[in-house]
Scaffold this motif. Structure first.
Motif: not given
Length: 343
Positions: A67-95
């Protein structure tokens, strides 16, 4: 009774029609050529090549490191300052279905017309939902929801407009939710993720631009405290091991994304030329779909369906049709021939 909104509104619709409903459409046209060409969704028809998935991803529960690796990749891809600002979900529909359960009963304004699940999810949890067509009308709500770029119109609000709205809402203890499901191919400054205003949640979809909707992967980007609430609501192991592995690899592949961006730009120009043969007007879209307006929209859709081609209709806007992009030359030729018949 708990003051959080958990009850079903009596006037909430039970279901919404979406694209990709091939079983339903093929049943209505049993004599149509097979296989169907599905252009009813806004999903990249040429998906990211699925990488080799470690066998352990299938046989054990995913761990924190994945999960940490995914959020780090997402933070780099989306330009987010910290991976802790990201939560991964089983699709945005779940969110979408969780967010209304984290707020007390509220007035929610949705900039419409847009993806209808936003309004439905908030209504089902007992919130008052107003559909508005003016950005200024969002400022008086407790929660404002914007899809940016919009589905299906492609409307893209400026970052400055969104930041001003977020500031207005924050002064009233409000919340801004921006669904950026189709922003990956927009200019970099179109996204709020890299410099997130306070009291804002950004939703990002993985499956659309990467063409892997079946992976079921999406993200929420917000302040650490909101992300923690979403994480707790999702529960442990929300994202499967294979989805974590695929997402981590794909999000880090900038070369594939740039090549895809260039290809889709050419494909959009090509489909615009094809649609012009119908005498209709392309009124919006994104690099993954085009929206047309025509008084003959229903007839066009019917004729395409008889050729085994499914496009997205809109019961509330009967003169609209949304076209996804063909995925190979045979599909392009099939669409061209069918459009010739439809015209």
């Amino acid at each position: 009774m708990d003051d959080r909104a958990t009850s079903m509104r009596a006037d909430a619709p039970e279901a919404i029609l979406h694209g990709g409903d091939l079983a339903a459409i093929s049943g209505r046209y049993p004599d149509a050529p097979q296989p169907w060409l599905d252009l009813s969704t806004g999903i990249n028809p040429i998906p990211y090549p699925v990488p080799t998935i470690p066998p352990a991803s299938w046989t054990r529960l995913p761990g924190k490191s994945e999960d940490d690796a995914l959020r780090a990749a997402a933070a780099a891809r989306y330009g987010v300052a910290e991976p802790d600002m990201i939560v991964a979900a089983p699709g945005t529909q779940a969110l979408l279905q969780i967010l209304p359960r984290l707020r007390p009963r509220a007035t929610v304004a949705v900039l419409a017309p847009t993806y209808e699940e936003h309004a439905l999810c908030w209504r089902r949890c007992g919130h008052r939902v107003d559909l508005v067509d003016d950005v200024d009308a969002l400022a008086g709500a407790d929660v404002a929801v914007i899809v940016n770029p919009n589905n299906p119109t492609g409307r893209l609000l400026t970052r400055d407009a969104l930041v001003r709205l977020a500031a207005t809402l924050r002064r009233r203890d409000g919340l801004l939710i921006v669904d950026e499901a189709f922003v990956d191919l927009s200019p970099t400054d179109a996204s709020l993720a890299s410099d997130l205003p306070p009291a804002t949640i950004v939703l990002r979809s993985f499956g659309k631009v990467y063409g892997l909707a079946g992976v079921r992967l999406g993200f929420a980007i917000s302040s650490v405290d909101i992300v923690r609430q979403l994480h707790d609501a999702l529960g442990p192991w929300a994202v499967s091991g294979p989805a974590l592995a695929i997402g981590t690899t794909a999000l880090a592949d900038t070369t594939w994304l740039e090549q895809t961006r260039a290809r889709l730009a050419k494909d959009c120009a090509r489909i615009d030329d094809l649609l012009s043969t119908l005498g209709c007007t392309v009124i919006g879209g994104t690099p993954l779909f085009r929206l047309i307006k025509s008084p003959s929209a229903s007839d066009i859709a019917e004729r395409l369906a008889r050729h085994g081609i499914h496009v997205r209709r809109f019961p509330a806007q009967p003169d609209w049709l949304r076209f996804g992009l063909p995925g190979d030359e045979a599909a392009w030729q099939r669409l061209a021939q069918a459009l010739g018949s439809a015209s």
